[in-house]
Motif scaffolding. Structure first.
Motif, mmCIF file in Angstrom:
data_model
loop_
_atom_site.group_PDB
_atom_site.id
_atom_site.type_symbol
_atom_site.label_atom_id
_atom_site.label_comp_id
_atom_site.label_asym_id
_atom_site.label_seq_id
_atom_site.Cartn_x
_atom_site.Cartn_y
_atom_site.Cartn_z
ATOM 1 N N LYS A 1 0.292 5.095 7.820
ATOM 2 C CA LYS A 1 0.166 6.465 8.319
ATOM 3 C C LYS A 1 1.314 7.330 7.812
ATOM 4 N N LYS A 2 2.494 6.771 7.773
ATOM 5 C CA LYS A 2 3.652 7.518 7.276
ATOM 6 C C LYS A 2 3.509 7.824 5.788
ATOM 7 N N ALA A 3 2.907 6.909 5.033
ATOM 8 C CA ALA A 3 2.771 7.083 3.583
ATOM 9 C C ALA A 3 1.583 7.963 3.198
ATOM 10 N N THR A 4 0.680 8.217 4.147
ATOM 11 C CA THR A 4 -0.508 9.037 3.872
ATOM 12 C C THR A 4 -0.124 10.499 4.043
ATOM 13 N N THR A 5 0.351 11.119 2.989
ATOM 14 C CA THR A 5 0.911 12.460 3.084
ATOM 15 C C THR A 5 -0.177 13.526 3.056
ATOM 16 N N PRO A 6 0.105 14.705 3.625
ATOM 17 C CA PRO A 6 -0.853 15.817 3.521
ATOM 18 C C PRO A 6 -1.208 16.150 2.074
ATOM 19 N N LEU A 7 -0.262 16.054 1.162
ATOM 20 C CA LEU A 7 -0.534 16.358 -0.246
ATOM 21 C C LEU A 7 -1.599 15.434 -0.811
ATOM 22 N N LEU A 8 -1.520 14.154 -0.500
ATOM 23 C CA LEU A 8 -2.522 13.205 -0.984
ATOM 24 C C LEU A 8 -3.902 13.518 -0.430
ATOM 25 N N MET A 9 -3.992 13.815 0.857
ATOM 26 C CA MET A 9 -5.294 14.066 1.448
ATOM 27 C C MET A 9 -5.840 15.428 1.027
ATOM 28 N N GLN A 10 -4.985 16.399 0.801
ATOM 29 C CA GLN A 10 -5.433 17.682 0.262
ATOM 30 C C GLN A 10 -6.034 17.498 -1.122
ATOM 31 N N CYS B 1 0.830 -1.203 0.000
ATOM 32 C CA CYS B 1 0.000 0.000 0.000
ATOM 33 C C CYS B 1 0.867 1.257 0.000
ATOM 34 N N ALA B 2 1.907 1.269 0.834
ATOM 35 C CA ALA B 2 2.768 2.443 0.927
ATOM 36 C C ALA B 2 3.487 2.713 -0.394
ATOM 37 N N GLU B 3 3.871 1.656 -1.086
ATOM 38 C CA GLU B 3 4.523 1.815 -2.392
ATOM 39 C C GLU B 3 3.602 2.557 -3.361
ATOM 40 N N ILE B 4 2.333 2.185 -3.377
ATOM 41 C CA ILE B 4 1.373 2.808 -4.287
ATOM 42 C C ILE B 4 1.108 4.251 -3.880
ATOM 43 N N LEU B 5 0.953 4.494 -2.586
ATOM 44 C CA LEU B 5 0.755 5.870 -2.130
ATOM 45 C C LEU B 5 1.958 6.742 -2.469
ATOM 46 N N GLY B 6 3.150 6.188 -2.343
ATOM 47 C CA GLY B 6 4.344 6.943 -2.687
ATOM 48 C C GLY B 6 4.371 7.342 -4.153
ATOM 49 N N ALA C 1 -9.372 7.045 -0.832
ATOM 50 C CA ALA C 1 -8.760 7.658 0.353
ATOM 51 C C ALA C 1 -9.618 7.514 1.598
ATOM 52 N N ALA C 2 -10.903 7.202 1.437
ATOM 53 C CA ALA C 2 -11.756 6.944 2.610
ATOM 54 C C ALA C 2 -11.236 5.776 3.433
ATOM 55 N N MET C 3 -10.470 4.892 2.808
ATOM 56 C CA MET C 3 -9.939 3.737 3.519
ATOM 57 C C MET C 3 -8.718 4.088 4.363
ATOM 58 N N LEU C 4 -8.344 5.367 4.351
ATOM 59 C CA LEU C 4 -7.251 5.864 5.182
ATOM 60 C C LEU C 4 -7.756 6.870 6.206
ATOM 61 N N GLU C 5 -8.472 7.874 5.710
ATOM 62 C CA GLU C 5 -9.046 8.915 6.561
ATOM 63 C C GLU C 5 -10.440 9.226 6.023
ATOM 64 N N PRO C 6 -11.490 8.655 6.600
ATOM 65 C CA PRO C 6 -12.832 8.955 6.107
ATOM 66 C C PRO C 6 -13.150 10.443 6.217
ATOM 67 N N LEU C 7 -13.971 10.925 5.298
ATOM 68 C CA LEU C 7 -14.475 12.281 5.417
ATOM 69 C C LEU C 7 -15.201 12.443 6.751
ATOM 70 N N PRO C 8 -15.246 13.657 7.304
ATOM 71 C CA PRO C 8 -15.941 13.850 8.577
ATOM 72 C C PRO C 8 -17.420 13.488 8.468
ATOM 73 N N ASN C 9 -18.020 13.225 9.609
ATOM 74 C CA ASN C 9 -19.377 12.685 9.629
ATOM 75 C C ASN C 9 -20.402 13.618 8.996
ATOM 76 N N ASP C 10 -20.176 14.942 9.073
ATOM 77 C CA ASP C 10 -21.135 15.855 8.467
ATOM 78 C C ASP C 10 -21.092 15.814 6.946
ATOM 79 N N LEU C 11 -19.982 15.342 6.389
ATOM 80 C CA LEU C 11 -19.852 15.216 4.936
ATOM 81 C C LEU C 11 -20.092 13.795 4.453
ATOM 82 N N CYS C 12 -19.861 12.828 5.315
ATOM 83 C CA CYS C 12 -20.081 11.430 4.932
ATOM 84 C C CYS C 12 -20.553 10.651 6.154
ATOM 85 N N PRO C 13 -21.845 10.721 6.469
ATOM 86 C CA PRO C 13 -22.359 9.965 7.608
ATOM 87 C C PRO C 13 -22.299 8.473 7.334
ATOM 88 N N MET C 14 -21.810 7.723 8.299
ATOM 89 C CA MET C 14 -21.736 6.267 8.168
ATOM 90 C C MET C 14 -21.775 5.648 9.541
#
Length: 258
Positions: A233-242, A166-171, A204-217
């Protein structure tokens, strides 16, 4: 909340029908919905029971997983690439598969790393199975993830190898975004939105889901989707989540309608 029909009722219909899983932001279902939203394609939503026997879906498509897309009397399509080409044919504009040869090959190759067997989502599921079949979890939880593991051929070896894969692909995606930003583009491929941007935003939801007000689940799924693996967690960069946030904010439907 979205309106669903039963699969048995969707089968004889004409037009576009898409089988989805209610209340679960599965990356492939959300990506299909995202592409349909961008292309403004009208469709009927049919209900899939997650990890259930789904006998009507099995009879129709030969398998039991969502999403499945079907147009008129054509064969049902149960893979992301088949669905992408169908949606592109039904609504050629806006184009989400690049016309340029090199950009198209790169986009499909990177999307394959995200979406196909032994790709990011496949290995992220291995991590889920590894973590939620541990003895400290209730027997009912372990049983669900043991079933998921059988579906995706989990083994202890696969679980151990999954974070690095997974980290290889995120990189690689991170480097792609860096290169694109250096060229003055905010998109993963070329200068306009492509299907790859949508696939990444939904995966990316499989790393950091959107907040509940944007994606209730349900809390259960939010706990499962929230990544705790240190390698990931180390491979999940701010650039990717932005980039995930940018694509949702500018192009996809918010709040997510499950």
């Amino acid at each position: 909340m979205a309106n669903y029909v039963e699969v048995a009722d969707a089968i004889p219909m004409q037009g576009l029908r898409v089988v989805l899983t209610p209340m679960v932001p599965g990356p492939f279902s959300e990506a299909a919905k995202g592409i349909l939203h961008v292309k403004k394609l009208k469709y009927v939503k049919a209900r899939q029971d997650i990890l259930g026997p789904n006998p009507d879906l099995l009879r129709w498509s030969g398998q039991t997983t969502a999403p499945v897309a079907c147009w008129n009397d054509e064969p049902p399509r149960s893979t992301w690439l088949e669905q992408l080409y169908l949606f592109e044919r039904l609504a050629p504009t806006p184009r989400l598969i690049p016309e340029d040869w090199d950009e198209r090959v790169l986009m499909i190759g990177l999307a394959n790393e995200l979406c196909s067997e032994n790709g990011f989502t496949w290995n992220r599921r291995h991590i889920m199975v590894r973590d939620f079949t541990r003895p400290e979890h209730p027997a009912s939880t372990r049983e669900v993830y043991e079933r998921l593991g059988r579906k995706y051929w989990y083994s202890d070896e696969a679980g151990a190898a999954a974070p690095r894969r997974c980290a290889e692909i995120l990189g690689r995606l991170h480097r792609q975004l860096e290169q694109q930003h250096a060229r003055g583009s905010r998109f993963l491929i070329g200068k306009t939105l492509s299907a790859l941007d949508i696939y990444w935003a939904c995966v990316a939801a499989m790393l950091e889901p959107l907040p509940n007000d944007l994606c209730p689940m349900p809390d259960m799924f939010r706990d499962v989707y929230t990544n705790t693996d240190p390698v990931l967690k180390k491979a999940t960069t701010p650039l990717l989540m932005q980039h995930r946030d940018f694509i949702y904010r500018e192009f996809l439907e918010l709040p997510v309608d499950l």
